[in-house]
Scaffold this motif. Structure first.
Motif, PDB file in Angstrom:
ATOM      1  N   SER A 211      87.565  70.369 -11.521  1.00  0.00           N
ATOM      2  CA  SER A 211      86.113  70.179 -11.415  1.00  0.00           C
ATOM      3  C   SER A 211      85.572  69.425 -12.624  1.00  0.00           C
ATOM      4  O   SER A 211      84.678  68.583 -12.488  1.00  0.00           O
ATOM      5  N   LEU A 212      86.118  69.707 -13.802  1.00  0.00           N
ATOM      6  CA  LEU A 212      85.683  69.017 -15.014  1.00  0.00           C
ATOM      7  C   LEU A 212      85.927  67.517 -14.911  1.00  0.00           C
ATOM      8  O   LEU A 212      85.062  66.698 -15.219  1.00  0.00           O
ATOM      9  N   LEU A 213      87.124  67.145 -14.460  1.00  0.00           N
ATOM     10  CA  LEU A 213      87.479  65.730 -14.356  1.00  0.00           C
ATOM     11  C   LEU A 213      86.600  65.022 -13.319  1.00  0.00           C
ATOM     12  O   LEU A 213      86.135  63.905 -13.549  1.00  0.00           O
ATOM     13  N   PHE A 214      86.398  65.685 -12.191  1.00  0.00           N
ATOM     14  CA  PHE A 214      85.598  65.081 -11.127  1.00  0.00           C
ATOM     15  C   PHE A 214      84.155  64.878 -11.582  1.00  0.00           C
ATOM     16  O   PHE A 214      83.577  63.794 -11.407  1.00  0.00           O
ATOM     17  N   ILE A 215      83.567  65.918 -12.188  1.00  0.00           N
ATOM     18  CA  ILE A 215      82.183  65.828 -12.655  1.00  0.00           C
ATOM     19  C   ILE A 215      82.048  64.774 -13.745  1.00  0.00           C
ATOM     20  O   ILE A 215      81.077  64.012 -13.786  1.00  0.00           O
ATOM     21  N   ALA A 216      83.017  64.725 -14.654  1.00  0.00           N
ATOM     22  CA  ALA A 216      82.980  63.710 -15.715  1.00  0.00           C
ATOM     23  C   ALA A 216      82.981  62.314 -15.118  1.00  0.00           C
ATOM     24  O   ALA A 216      82.284  61.408 -15.605  1.00  0.00           O
ATOM     25  N   GLY A 217      83.731  62.127 -14.028  1.00  0.00           N
ATOM     26  CA  GLY A 217      83.757  60.845 -13.346  1.00  0.00           C
ATOM     27  C   GLY A 217      82.401  60.471 -12.774  1.00  0.00           C
ATOM     28  O   GLY A 217      81.985  59.303 -12.824  1.00  0.00           O
ATOM     29  N   THR A 218      81.664  61.471 -12.273  1.00  0.00           N
ATOM     30  CA  THR A 218      80.336  61.189 -11.723  1.00  0.00           C
ATOM     31  C   THR A 218      79.373  60.735 -12.821  1.00  0.00           C
ATOM     32  O   THR A 218      78.525  59.865 -12.591  1.00  0.00           O
ATOM     33  N   PHE A 219      79.494  61.307 -14.007  1.00  0.00           N
ATOM     34  CA  PHE A 219      78.624  60.894 -15.118  1.00  0.00           C
ATOM     35  C   PHE A 219      79.018  59.517 -15.642  1.00  0.00           C
ATOM     36  O   PHE A 219      78.170  58.772 -16.144  1.00  0.00           O
TER      37      PHE A 219
ATOM     38  N   TYR B 224      74.655  66.694 -27.188  1.00  0.00           N
ATOM     39  CA  TYR B 224      75.700  66.325 -28.150  1.00  0.00           C
ATOM     40  C   TYR B 224      76.061  64.841 -28.142  1.00  0.00           C
ATOM     41  O   TYR B 224      76.812  64.392 -29.009  1.00  0.00           O
ATOM     42  N   GLY B 225      75.583  64.088 -27.176  1.00  0.00           N
ATOM     43  CA  GLY B 225      75.873  62.652 -27.141  1.00  0.00           C
ATOM     44  C   GLY B 225      77.367  62.376 -27.060  1.00  0.00           C
ATOM     45  O   GLY B 225      78.081  62.946 -26.232  1.00  0.00           O
ATOM     46  N   THR B 226      77.848  61.517 -27.962  1.00  0.00           N
ATOM     47  CA  THR B 226      79.262  61.127 -27.917  1.00  0.00           C
ATOM     48  C   THR B 226      80.207  62.267 -28.284  1.00  0.00           C
ATOM     49  O   THR B 226      81.403  62.191 -27.988  1.00  0.00           O
ATOM     50  N   LEU B 227      79.679  63.331 -28.903  1.00  0.00           N
ATOM     51  CA  LEU B 227      80.534  64.484 -29.237  1.00  0.00           C
ATOM     52  C   LEU B 227      81.057  65.173 -27.979  1.00  0.00           C
ATOM     53  O   LEU B 227      81.992  65.962 -28.047  1.00  0.00           O
ATOM     54  N   VAL B 228      80.438  64.861 -26.829  1.00  0.00           N
ATOM     55  CA  VAL B 228      80.899  65.469 -25.581  1.00  0.00           C
ATOM     56  C   VAL B 228      82.344  65.076 -25.276  1.00  0.00           C
ATOM     57  O   VAL B 228      83.085  65.841 -24.655  1.00  0.00           O
ATOM     58  N   TYR B 229      82.768  63.906 -25.747  1.00  0.00           N
ATOM     59  CA  TYR B 229      84.162  63.492 -25.549  1.00  0.00           C
ATOM     60  C   TYR B 229      85.115  64.471 -26.237  1.00  0.00           C
ATOM     61  O   TYR B 229      86.167  64.830 -25.698  1.00  0.00           O
ATOM     62  N   ALA B 230      84.732  64.914 -27.446  1.00  0.00           N
ATOM     63  CA  ALA B 230      85.560  65.869 -28.189  1.00  0.00           C
ATOM     64  C   ALA B 230      85.594  67.224 -27.477  1.00  0.00           C
ATOM     65  O   ALA B 230      86.637  67.892 -27.437  1.00  0.00           O
ATOM     66  N   VAL B 231      84.451  67.612 -26.898  1.00  0.00           N
ATOM     67  CA  VAL B 231      84.380  68.886 -26.170  1.00  0.00           C
ATOM     68  C   VAL B 231      85.298  68.848 -24.946  1.00  0.00           C
ATOM     69  O   VAL B 231      86.076  69.776 -24.698  1.00  0.00           O
ATOM     70  N   LEU B 232      85.232  67.767 -24.181  1.00  0.00           N
ATOM     71  CA  LEU B 232      86.071  67.634 -22.988  1.00  0.00           C
ATOM     72  C   LEU B 232      87.546  67.550 -23.371  1.00  0.00           C
ATOM     73  O   LEU B 232      88.413  68.119 -22.685  1.00  0.00           O
ATOM     74  N   PHE B 233      87.841  66.827 -24.450  1.00  0.00           N
ATOM     75  CA  PHE B 233      89.215  66.757 -24.949  1.00  0.00           C
ATOM     76  C   PHE B 233      89.737  68.155 -25.256  1.00  0.00           C
ATOM     77  O   PHE B 233      90.853  68.520 -24.861  1.00  0.00           O
ATOM     78  N   ALA B 234      88.929  68.950 -25.944  1.00  0.00           N
ATOM     79  CA  ALA B 234      89.339  70.300 -26.342  1.00  0.00           C
ATOM     80  C   ALA B 234      89.581  71.186 -25.126  1.00  0.00           C
ATOM     81  O   ALA B 234      90.542  71.970 -25.098  1.00  0.00           O
ATOM     82  N   ILE B 235      88.733  71.068 -24.107  1.00  0.00           N
ATOM     83  CA  ILE B 235      88.887  71.904 -22.906  1.00  0.00           C
ATOM     84  C   ILE B 235      90.185  71.567 -22.189  1.00  0.00           C
ATOM     85  O   ILE B 235      90.966  72.455 -21.828  1.00  0.00           O
TER      86      ILE B 235
END
Length: 216
Positions: A52-60, A24-35
């Motif tokens: 876990s979502l926040l931590f993993i997002a930080g690793t990416f 999804y590329g940059t659309l992943v920001y919208a997915v994370l926002f929604a979650i």
């Protein structure tokens, strides 16, 4: 992608976020926002990944796959607005309960809850950010118990900044260390336990003290 695949990806975000970014590329920001928004806005979504979502997002972010500044800004906004919606829903429900004479509602208990949130609500709203399940229900109870909106919003914003920044930054600096990356699930469980156990013990202590006092 069907509903079951989407649910599986949401519940196993530590394995699926990389796939989201590739697909999804940059659309992943919208997915994370929604979650993040849904987990904090609606009490029916306490199972959604938070810490876990926040931590993993930080690793990416550390690998360059995501922009940390954009991510943090969006997730802070999602967290603040989610809690605000949850507070508003709780407030609506609370007003209806107080306006009608429901026999099964103990209004004395409601008043005590209101007094508690007026006195300790700020600490509760901030600390709840770091406790799964409690994080989803705390703003609803704050609204239901009629915690003042101004006070709630101050601690809502403070808690959002502390929660999002601390976990994304932790993931950014430590998430790609091999021993951390290979044992992420264990680390998340330990983190959850470290947050939840003191709260449970504190409640158990107060309950025991109350029951012991009554026995006397």
């Amino acid at each position: 992608m069907d509903l079951m695949q989407l649910l599986d990806m949401v519940l196993h975000v530590d394995k699926s976020l990389g796939i989201w970014i590739e697909q999804y590329g940059t659309l992943v920001y919208a997915v994370l926002f929604a979650i993040v928004f849904c987990e904090t806005a609606f009490v029916i979504f306490p199972f959604l990944p938070g810490d876990s979502l926040l931590f993993i997002a930080g690793t990416f972010c550390a690998t360059g796959a995501m922009n940390p500044w954009i991510l943090v800004a969006l997730l802070i906004f999602a967290s603040i607005s989610g809690n605000s919606v949850n507070y508003w829903i709780g407030s609506m429900v609370g007003h209806k309960v107080m306006e009608r004479d429901y026999r099964w509602i103990d209004k004395v208990a409601l008043q005590k809850t209101h007094d508690f949130y007026e006195k300790h609500g700020g600490k509760t709203v901030v600390l709840a950010r770091f406790i799964p399940l409690v994080r989803t229900f705390a703003p609803f109870v704050a609204g239901f118990s009629e915690m003042s909106h101004r006070s709630f919003q101050f601690y809502n914003v403070l808690g959002a900044f502390l929660w999002i920044i601390s976990l994304v930054v932790s993931g950014y600096f430590f998430g790609n260390i091999p021993i951390v990356k290979d044992n992420l699930n264990v680390i998340v469980l330990v983190g959850v336990g470290a947050a939840v156990v003191p709260v449970v013990l504190g409640l158990a202590w107060k309950f025991g003290k109350s029951m012991f006092g009554k026995a006397k």
